[in-house]
Enzyme design. Structure first.
Site, mmCIF file in Angstrom:
data_model
loop_
_atom_site.group_PDB
_atom_site.id
_atom_site.type_symbol
_atom_site.label_atom_id
_atom_site.label_comp_id
_atom_site.label_asym_id
_atom_site.label_seq_id
_atom_site.Cartn_x
_atom_site.Cartn_y
_atom_site.Cartn_z
ATOM 1 C CB SER A 1 -0.983 -0.101 1.256
ATOM 2 O OG SER A 1 -1.628 1.145 1.331
ATOM 3 C CE LYS B 1 -4.552 0.130 0.463
ATOM 4 N NZ LYS B 1 -5.513 -0.780 1.466
ATOM 5 C CE LYS C 1 -4.188 3.800 1.985
ATOM 6 N NZ LYS C 1 -5.394 3.268 2.863
ATOM 7 C CG ASP D 1 -7.566 2.516 0.592
ATOM 8 O OD1 ASP D 1 -8.799 3.055 0.633
ATOM 9 O OD2 ASP D 1 -7.153 1.852 1.554
ATOM 10 C CD GLU E 1 -8.803 -0.795 0.565
ATOM 11 O OE1 GLU E 1 -7.910 -1.289 -0.262
ATOM 12 O OE2 GLU E 1 -8.811 -0.714 1.867
ATOM 13 C CG ASP F 1 -10.530 -0.644 5.081
ATOM 14 O OD1 ASP F 1 -10.988 -1.169 6.027
ATOM 15 O OD2 ASP F 1 -9.361 -0.087 4.854
ATOM 16 C CE LYS G 1 -7.182 -1.980 6.726
ATOM 17 N NZ LYS G 1 -7.575 -0.456 6.688
ATOM 18 N N GLY H 1 -4.136 -3.809 6.218
ATOM 19 C CA GLY H 1 -3.071 -3.746 7.248
ATOM 20 C C GLY H 1 -3.111 -2.203 7.749
HETATM 21 O O1 OSB Z 1 -7.099 2.001 4.279
HETATM 22 O O2 OSB Z 1 -5.822 0.192 4.288
HETATM 23 C C1 OSB Z 1 -6.154 1.389 4.558
HETATM 24 C C2 OSB Z 1 -2.997 2.564 6.806
HETATM 25 C C3 OSB Z 1 -3.683 3.319 7.654
HETATM 26 C C4 OSB Z 1 -5.260 3.688 7.650
HETATM 27 C C5 OSB Z 1 -5.683 2.875 6.471
HETATM 28 C C6 OSB Z 1 -5.258 2.061 5.724
HETATM 29 C C7 OSB Z 1 -3.542 1.568 5.657
HETATM 30 C C8 OSB Z 1 -2.765 1.123 4.700
HETATM 31 C C9 OSB Z 1 -1.822 0.322 5.246
HETATM 32 O O3 OSB Z 1 -3.381 0.983 3.754
HETATM 33 C C10 OSB Z 1 -1.546 -0.848 4.886
HETATM 34 C C11 OSB Z 1 -0.262 -1.409 5.630
HETATM 35 O O4 OSB Z 1 -0.473 -1.796 6.611
HETATM 36 O O5 OSB Z 1 1.047 -1.602 4.994
HETATM 37 MG MG MG Z 2 -8.272 0.874 3.266
#
Ligand code: OSB
Ligand code: MG
Length: 375
Positions: free
Chosen positions: A139, A165, A167, A193, A218, A243, A267, A295
């Site tokens: 991510s 992925k 952001k 995401d 996402e 999510d 999660k 995560g």
């Molecule tokens: O939306 O998946 C998410 C980290 C903090 C808050 C939200 C998200 C995330 C990640 C981190 O995408 C993924 C990782 O732990 O590598």
């Molecule tokens: Mg997410």
């Protein structure tokens, strides 16, 4: 040995990230992580990690609300009781006690770990996991330019990651993702995401993302908005993955009934723990909805829990389970988490419980707050 714990040790550690991680609703440079240690009277401990963030920008919970909830409500309810099974904990914590799912999950998951240790079995097997290795995705946080994102994506592919992925937020979306698609070609599995940064008024942008052959989009819309996600899903060919919106089994059922999405990011910390995760996993399996394990920038303890969960059969998409070195100079477990060049993380199956050793010296060095509940 009976499943019980007489003492809970709560610790807050500070763990600086190698790079700040930016999502649409905020940025984090140093994690404040609450660790939960449940101590059995025979001297065995079960470990958990709370995924609540520093700020209430992903959910309403923060490490501080979780700390309070564990001390005030969760510990008194569970401590010094014989628990019939870890599966009973979720219901015990649900009675007349709303919300605080991340706080509840940290203790519930530690109870599973304790139960696995008492049984002498790996946590992955205690949960019903069957895989020996987990395909892994990365991510990538929001970057300042498309070029910076492309550079990180190229490195991720070279490292072996099976899914990338990215952001996104309004203004850092189509150009950034299109640049990565152009550079990496059609064969790389790409996803985005949004962490709820869009509304249905942004449908022009969402249609452009729809044209980029992403494996999923996402959580584009609001956390509690399954209805508008359904309208959006019906207008796009790219699968939506939820999510934030999926907080329990009922929400997963609603997603399927309404057509609000076609994939779920499970999660365990977000849904109140492993029992709820298993229920969502089983329901999705029966309804042909693939799931994967997301995560929350966990340390090596939370990662161990996620890897164990991701070993279940319907976790068919790569999980956000990057190795320790991606996040930290040094993790709090040994051995650290690694990924091979095929993008696979091994499920520890040699020892009981989480299967990695908690580095107590390292944790002591990082601890800024400690609270002992019980005798
Ligand atoms: O939306 O998946 C998410 C980290 C903090 C808050 C939200 C998200 C995330 C990640 C981190 O995408 C993924 C990782 O732990 O590598
Ligand atoms: Mg997410």
């Amino acid at each position: 040995m009976t499943l019980r714990f007489d003492r809970i040790v709560l610790r807050e550690i500070r763990l600086p990230l190698k790079q700040p991680f930016r999502i649409s609703s905020g940025v984090v440079s140093e994690r404040r992580i609450a660790l939960v240690e449940l101590q059995h009277p025979d001297g065995i401990s079960g470990w958990g990690e709370c995924v609540a963030g520093e700020q209430p920008n992903y959910s309403a919970e923060t490490i501080d609300t979780a700390w309070w909830a564990i001390r005030t409500w969760i510990a008194p309810r569970l401590r010094e009781q014989d628990l019939p099974s870890p599966n009973a904990v979720q219901q015990l914590l649900a009675r007349d006690f709303r919300g605080h799912l991340m706080a509840k999950a940290s203790v519930e998951m530690a109870t599973w770990e304790l139960a696995a240790r008492l049984d002498g079995v790996p946590l992955a097997r205690k949960l019903g996991g069957t895989r020996e290795e987990i395909p892994t995705g990365i991510s990538l946080g929001i970057q300042s330019t498309p070029e910076a994102l492309v550079a990180l994506a190229l490195k991720a592919r070279a490292d072996g990651y099976r899914k990338i992925k990215m952001k996104i937020a309004p203004g850092t979306d189509v150009d950034f993702v299109a640049a990565v698609r152009n550079e990496l070609g059609q064969s790389m599995a790409l996803a985005v995401d949004a962490n709820s940064a869009y509304t249905l008024d942004d449908s022009a942008v969402l249609r452009q993302l729809d044209a980029l052959d992403l494996v999923m989009i996402e959580q584009p819309l609001g956390r509690e908005d399954l209805v508008r996600h359904a309208a959006l899903q019906h207008s796009l060919r790219t699968p939506l993955c939820l999510d934030e919106s999926i907080t329990d089994l009922e929400r997963a059922e609603d997603m399927v009934t309404l057509g609000s999405g076609r994939i779920i990011n499970i999660k365990p910390g977000r849904v109140g723990g492993f029992s709820s995760s298993l229920a969502i996993h089983d329901y999705c399996w029966a309804h042909h909805v693939p799931v994967w394990c997301g995560g929350m920038l966990e340390s090596g303890i939370g990662r161990a829990h996620n890897v164990a969960l991701a070993s279940l059969p319907n976790f068919t998409l790569p999980g956000d389970l990057s190795p320790s070195a991606r996040y930290w100079e040094r993790d709090i477990v040994t051995p650290e988490w690694t990924m091979d060049e095929r993008g696979m993380v091994r499920v520890p199956l040699d020892g009981p419980g989480i299967g990695v050793t908690v580095d107590m010296d390292r944790i002591d060095n990082l601890t800024v707050r400690k609270d002992v509940i019980g005798r």
